[in-house]
Design an enzyme around this catalytic site. Structure first.
Site, PDB file in Angstrom:
ATOM      1  N   TYR A   1     -34.858 -19.673  29.069  1.00 12.80           N
ATOM      2  CA  TYR A   1     -34.407 -19.024  27.842  1.00 12.80           C
ATOM      3  C   TYR A   1     -32.946 -18.607  27.962  1.00 12.80           C
ATOM      4  O   TYR A   1     -32.471 -18.283  29.058  1.00 12.80           O
ATOM      5  CB  TYR A   1     -35.220 -17.751  27.564  1.00 12.80           C
ATOM      6  CG  TYR A   1     -36.698 -17.951  27.379  1.00 12.80           C
ATOM      7  CD1 TYR A   1     -37.247 -18.088  26.111  1.00 12.80           C
ATOM      8  CD2 TYR A   1     -37.557 -17.984  28.477  1.00 12.80           C
ATOM      9  CE1 TYR A   1     -38.624 -18.247  25.940  1.00 12.80           C
ATOM     10  CE2 TYR A   1     -38.930 -18.155  28.309  1.00 12.80           C
ATOM     11  CZ  TYR A   1     -39.451 -18.281  27.051  1.00 12.80           C
ATOM     12  OH  TYR A   1     -40.799 -18.450  26.885  1.00 12.80           O
TER      13      TYR A   1
ATOM     14  N   ASP B   1     -37.750  -5.470  21.051  1.00 12.01           N
ATOM     15  CA  ASP B   1     -36.790  -6.381  20.443  1.00 12.01           C
ATOM     16  C   ASP B   1     -36.362  -5.819  19.090  1.00 12.01           C
ATOM     17  O   ASP B   1     -36.723  -4.695  18.728  1.00 12.01           O
ATOM     18  CB  ASP B   1     -37.359  -7.805  20.321  1.00 12.01           C
ATOM     19  CG  ASP B   1     -38.553  -7.906  19.373  1.00 12.01           C
ATOM     20  OD1 ASP B   1     -38.844  -6.937  18.634  1.00 12.01           O
ATOM     21  OD2 ASP B   1     -39.208  -8.967  19.374  1.00 12.01           O
TER      22      ASP B   1
ATOM     23  N   ASP C   1     -41.784 -15.666  19.499  1.00 12.19           N
ATOM     24  CA  ASP C   1     -41.735 -14.586  18.516  1.00 12.19           C
ATOM     25  C   ASP C   1     -40.937 -15.031  17.289  1.00 12.19           C
ATOM     26  O   ASP C   1     -40.061 -15.903  17.395  1.00 12.19           O
ATOM     27  CB  ASP C   1     -41.083 -13.345  19.124  1.00 12.19           C
ATOM     28  CG  ASP C   1     -41.948 -12.711  20.205  1.00 12.19           C
ATOM     29  OD1 ASP C   1     -43.182 -12.814  20.107  1.00 12.19           O
ATOM     30  OD2 ASP C   1     -41.378 -12.111  21.137  1.00 12.19           O
TER      31      ASP C   1
ATOM     32  N   ARG D   1     -38.762  -9.939  26.435  1.00 15.90           N
ATOM     33  CA  ARG D   1     -38.573  -8.604  25.847  1.00 15.90           C
ATOM     34  C   ARG D   1     -38.790  -7.512  26.890  1.00 15.90           C
ATOM     35  O   ARG D   1     -38.067  -6.509  26.905  1.00 15.90           O
ATOM     36  CB  ARG D   1     -39.556  -8.394  24.694  1.00 15.90           C
ATOM     37  CG  ARG D   1     -39.242  -9.192  23.451  1.00 15.90           C
ATOM     38  CD  ARG D   1     -40.207  -8.864  22.343  1.00 15.90           C
ATOM     39  NE  ARG D   1     -41.487  -9.526  22.488  1.00 15.90           N
ATOM     40  CZ  ARG D   1     -42.631  -9.026  22.040  1.00 15.90           C
ATOM     41  NH1 ARG D   1     -42.679  -7.833  21.485  1.00 15.90           N
ATOM     42  NH2 ARG D   1     -43.755  -9.698  22.173  1.00 15.90           N
TER      43      ARG D   1
END
Length: 242
Positions: A88, A102, A60, A194
């Site tokens: 992540y 988000d 993203d 997310r």
């Protein structure tokens, strides 16, 4: 690295036979922006009107970190890379939600956080580990009827999102300073961090949305071998090719 392509860590680059670049995507750039920039630079270097460059696994715009980019003949190997597990790091902000899960969209609802304890947060992360049926965000690139969901969502159209099977191998909480919670997550392909942020907030009888995200590992490829985008562009322009 078994039969997976080796990343190109320094010039000379074999663009046409195939290169794999691990690029640290800058915040605010789309994955396509990075591919486009590299394609333009390589085409200019090679003196070609067309040249194949592609990426495996979209990040993203607000996210940073590893984008796996292949050139030339190795663009046929993007599917191999897309199926790899990923790791992540990032931050979830509790007490609120957004439509995109988000910080790309404004807060649409707020919730109390006074009742949330450290033990509750760590248990909720454990409960979100393993094989899950995950509901992707409506603001996502998943295509329905040939169009990405986010385009339909931005037009205000009613969107039906179906759960998808994903696996979260690890969901470690590394810092708790409410309303912020930092994490390390290792997961299968197709996992939306997310959605995990949203689900964490929901499981705490509150809200949650993602406010920072960085991809540090893809399969055997490590953060320490990533190119800074500007340094890579300079290396392509300044060095001879094979």
């Amino acid at each position: 690295m078994s039969n997976l392509p080796e990343p190109s860590l320094q010039p000379p680059f074999t663009f046409q036979d195939g290169t794999l670049f691990l690029v640290n995507k800058p915040k605010g750039w789309t994955s396509f922006d990075v591919v486009n920039k590299l394609r333009w630079k390589i085409r200019k270097k090679l003196g070609l009107k067309k040249f194949k460059v592609g990426h495996a696994g979209t990040l993203d715009p607000m996210a940073t970190g590893m984008l796996n980019i292949c050139t030339g003949k190795w663009t046929k190997r993007l599917q191999e890379l897309q199926g790899l597990d990923k790791t992540y790091t990032g931050t979830i902000t509790l007490g609120a939600t957004t439509a995109s899960y988000d910080a790309e969209e404004p807060i649409n609802e707020t919730f109390p956080t006074d009742h949330i304890t450290e033990e509750m947060i760590r248990q909720a992360a454990i409960d979100l580990t393993g094989d899950l049926q995950q509901l992707p965000p409506i603001f996502s690139a998943i295509k329905v009827g040939g169009q990405p969901l986010y385009k339909k969502a931005r037009r205000g159209e009613s969107v039906e999102v179906k759960p998808r099977p994903v696996t979260v191998h690890e969901f470690e909480i590394t810092r708790i300073e409410l309303p912020e919670v930092d994490f390390v997550i290792s997961c299968s392909k197709g996992t939306y961090i997310r959605s995990l942020a949203y689900d964490l907030g929901k499981s705490l009888d509150s809200g949650g949305y993602l406010t920072a995200l960085r991809r540090t590992v893809v399969g055997p490829y490590l953060e320490e071998n990533m190119w800074n985008l500007e340094e890579l562009l300079t290396a392509i322009g300044d060095r001879d090719i094979v």
